[in-house]
Design an enzyme around this catalytic site. Structure first.
Site, PDB file in Angstrom:
ATOM      1  N   HIS A 150       9.237  -3.438   3.426  1.00 41.03           N
ATOM      2  CA  HIS A 150       9.004  -3.629   2.380  1.00 41.03           C
ATOM      3  C   HIS A 150      10.545  -4.620   1.181  1.00 41.03           C
ATOM      4  O   HIS A 150      10.456  -4.895   0.705  1.00 41.03           O
ATOM      5  CB  HIS A 150       8.459  -2.827   1.496  1.00 41.03           C
ATOM      6  CG  HIS A 150       6.964  -2.263   2.046  1.00 41.03           C
ATOM      7  ND1 HIS A 150       6.697  -0.866   2.912  1.00 41.03           N
ATOM      8  CD2 HIS A 150       5.549  -2.618   2.050  1.00 41.03           C
ATOM      9  CE1 HIS A 150       5.558  -1.025   3.004  1.00 41.03           C
ATOM     10  NE2 HIS A 150       5.094  -1.697   3.002  1.00 41.03           N
ATOM     11  N   ARG A 166       2.207   3.203   9.425  1.00 40.12           N
ATOM     12  CA  ARG A 166       1.753   3.251  10.714  1.00 40.12           C
ATOM     13  C   ARG A 166       2.898   3.760  11.616  1.00 40.12           C
ATOM     14  O   ARG A 166       2.010   4.783  13.046  1.00 40.12           O
ATOM     15  CB  ARG A 166       1.050   2.521  10.718  1.00 40.12           C
ATOM     16  CG  ARG A 166      -0.284   2.163  10.323  1.00 40.12           C
ATOM     17  CD  ARG A 166      -1.103   1.436  10.726  1.00 40.12           C
ATOM     18  NE  ARG A 166      -3.081   1.661  10.070  1.00 40.12           N
ATOM     19  CZ  ARG A 166      -3.458   0.226   8.898  1.00 40.12           C
ATOM     20  NH1 ARG A 166      -2.624  -0.509   9.926  1.00 40.12           N
ATOM     21  NH2 ARG A 166      -4.178   0.950   8.512  1.00 40.12           N
ATOM     22  N   TYR A 225       4.171   4.333   0.990  1.00 40.48           N
ATOM     23  CA  TYR A 225       4.816   3.917   2.001  1.00 40.48           C
ATOM     24  C   TYR A 225       6.376   3.530   2.779  1.00 40.48           C
ATOM     25  O   TYR A 225       5.833   3.482   3.589  1.00 40.48           O
ATOM     26  CB  TYR A 225       3.627   4.840   3.150  1.00 40.48           C
ATOM     27  CG  TYR A 225       4.294   6.022   3.633  1.00 40.48           C
ATOM     28  CD1 TYR A 225       4.426   7.564   2.975  1.00 40.48           C
ATOM     29  CD2 TYR A 225       5.172   6.092   5.154  1.00 40.48           C
ATOM     30  CE1 TYR A 225       4.404   8.371   3.760  1.00 40.48           C
ATOM     31  CE2 TYR A 225       5.656   6.768   5.288  1.00 40.48           C
ATOM     32  CZ  TYR A 225       5.147   8.233   4.869  1.00 40.48           C
ATOM     33  OH  TYR A 225       5.891   9.498   6.004  1.00 40.48           O
ATOM     34  N   MET A 248       0.691  -0.954  -0.307  1.00 41.79           N
ATOM     35  CA  MET A 248      -0.249   0.171  -0.104  1.00 41.79           C
ATOM     36  C   MET A 248       1.108   1.113   0.287  1.00 41.79           C
ATOM     37  O   MET A 248       0.617   2.104   0.435  1.00 41.79           O
ATOM     38  CB  MET A 248      -1.071   0.109   1.475  1.00 41.79           C
ATOM     39  CG  MET A 248      -1.975  -1.468   1.116  1.00 41.79           C
ATOM     40  SD  MET A 248      -3.434  -1.043   2.493  1.00 41.79           S
ATOM     41  CE  MET A 248      -2.506  -1.084   3.501  1.00 41.79           C
ATOM     42  N   GLY A 276       4.979 -10.005   4.699  1.00 35.98           N
ATOM     43  CA  GLY A 276       6.120 -10.266   5.860  1.00 35.98           C
ATOM     44  C   GLY A 276       5.166 -11.127   6.718  1.00 35.98           C
ATOM     45  O   GLY A 276       4.204 -10.684   6.887  1.00 35.98           O
ATOM     46  N   GLN A 277       6.315 -11.819   7.823  1.00 35.41           N
ATOM     47  CA  GLN A 277       5.219 -12.527   8.472  1.00 35.41           C
ATOM     48  C   GLN A 277       4.598 -11.514  10.099  1.00 35.41           C
ATOM     49  O   GLN A 277       4.481 -11.804  10.273  1.00 35.41           O
ATOM     50  CB  GLN A 277       6.735 -12.862   9.272  1.00 35.41           C
ATOM     51  CG  GLN A 277       6.204 -13.883  10.464  1.00 35.41           C
ATOM     52  CD  GLN A 277       5.293 -15.154  10.409  1.00 35.41           C
ATOM     53  OE1 GLN A 277       4.836 -15.334   9.724  1.00 35.41           O
ATOM     54  NE2 GLN A 277       4.598 -14.680  11.533  1.00 35.41           N
TER      55      GLN A 277
HETATM   56  O1  PAF Z   1      -0.093  -6.094   2.972  1.00 30.24           O
HETATM   57  C1  PAF Z   1      -0.483  -5.116   2.735  1.00 30.24           C
HETATM   58  O2  PAF Z   1      -0.037  -3.613   2.910  1.00 30.24           O
HETATM   59  C2  PAF Z   1      -1.647  -5.069   2.206  1.00 30.24           C
HETATM   60  O3  PAF Z   1      -2.735  -6.058   3.166  1.00 30.24           O
HETATM   61  C3  PAF Z   1      -1.724  -5.477   1.215  1.00 30.24           C
HETATM   62  C4  PAF Z   1      -1.147  -7.390   1.236  1.00 30.24           C
HETATM   63  C5  PAF Z   1      -0.621  -4.728   0.418  1.00 30.24           C
HETATM   64  C6  PAF Z   1      -2.660  -5.638   0.678  1.00 30.24           C
HETATM   65  O4  PAF Z   1      -3.183  -4.247   0.222  1.00 30.24           O
END
Ligand code: PAF
Length: 277
Positions: free
Chosen positions: A34, A183, A29, A27, A143-144
């Protein structure tokens, strides 16, 4: 790196090559957590695609969809050396006014985040299935840190006979133990100072279990006591569950998933650890 904004274009790019493709849905940011998924995707595959889509259907009416942090320029700069395709579809194309189809994984969504955030996993599994159908990855990386999300996606992929492999990667942490999350930027300095107590509580659970404490209730009690030492920490749940079914267990049986949601002001943090032999 190709930045792709429509479903058609993404399909065409994928069709142009039959090479293995690693996919990291996000999503945006982005943070090091990531990027660790993207690096793993790059190691395992010939091509890498990352999606950036703040999925409206996984946010509850009182959640932070509108204010969810966004910084596309920064995200693209971070991805440039690592990624072949960045897929950034619009809300309108993903969910046109006529949209009516949902993926509802039962059972594993009834507990923990599923019961705290009704409809959340329906939104997650729906968008992930749509993204898988568009991107057609060989492997997808999660991710875990979002342990229940991983369980839900794995169940969906298995139940719907989907032709890809789901790879789970370890949680990345700040030096003081706080799990990386977009967040975290919401935390005030005081909340940020207190937040490593989540990781400390997970480590306490691990230590107690390794010393032979088999009573999950007793472990939860010690974790609660530790977290409550930070009086701005508001525990929503602490769970000790079977790692696959996510059903609560009374006696530790490996592998067990210790997970929690704790609020600091309006910011809700989740974290977890798998206890294994
Ligand atoms: O983990 C996230 O960032 C979201 O839940 C995902 C897997 C991208 C789905 O919108």
């Amino acid at each position: 790196m190709q930045v792709i904004k429509t479903i058609d274009e993404m399909r065409q790019a994928r069709k142009a090559s039959k090479k293995s493709l690693g996919f990291v849905p996000t999503m945006g940011y982005l943070h090091e957590g990531h990027l660790s998924l993207v690096r793993k995707a790059k190691d395992d595959n010939k091509l890498v695609a990352v999606s950036i889509f703040v999925n409206p259907t996984q946010f509850g009416p009182k959640e932070d969809f509108k204010n969810y942090p966004r910084d596309t320029e920064r995200d693209l700069a971070m991805l440039k050396p690592l990624t072949d395709y960045v897929f950034m579809p619009s809300d309108e194309e993903m969910y046109p006014a006529s949209y009516d189809t949902w993926v509802d994984v039962k059972g594993v969504t009834d507990v923990l985040e599923g019961s705290a955030r009704p409809g959340h996993f329906r939104g997650v599994s729906t968008v992930v299935l749509k993204l898988f159908n568009i991107v057609e990855p060989t492997r997808a990386y999660f991710g875990q840190k979002d342990a229940q999300q991983v369980a839900v996606i794995n169940k969906m992929v298995k139940d719907l006979n989907m032709n890809l492999k789901v790879i789970t990667c370890p949680t990345l942490r700040e030096p003081d133990g706080l799990a990386m999350s977009s967040r975290n930027t919401y935390l005030t300095p005081e909340q940020r100072r207190a937040s490593p107590v989540l990781y400390q509580a997970l480590n306490l659970a691990k230590e107690l279990a390794s010393q032979g404490e088999w009573d999950a209730v007793a472990i939860r009690k010690e974790m609660t006591k530790l977290i409550q030492k930070e009086n701005i920490a508001d525990i929503e749940y602490i769970s000790i569950a079977d790692n696959e079914t996510l059903k609560e267990i009374h006696r530790i049986k490996y592998p067990a998933l210790v997970s929690m949601a704790v609020k600091f002001g309006r910011t809700r943090l989740i974290d977890n650890m798998v206890l294994d032999k």
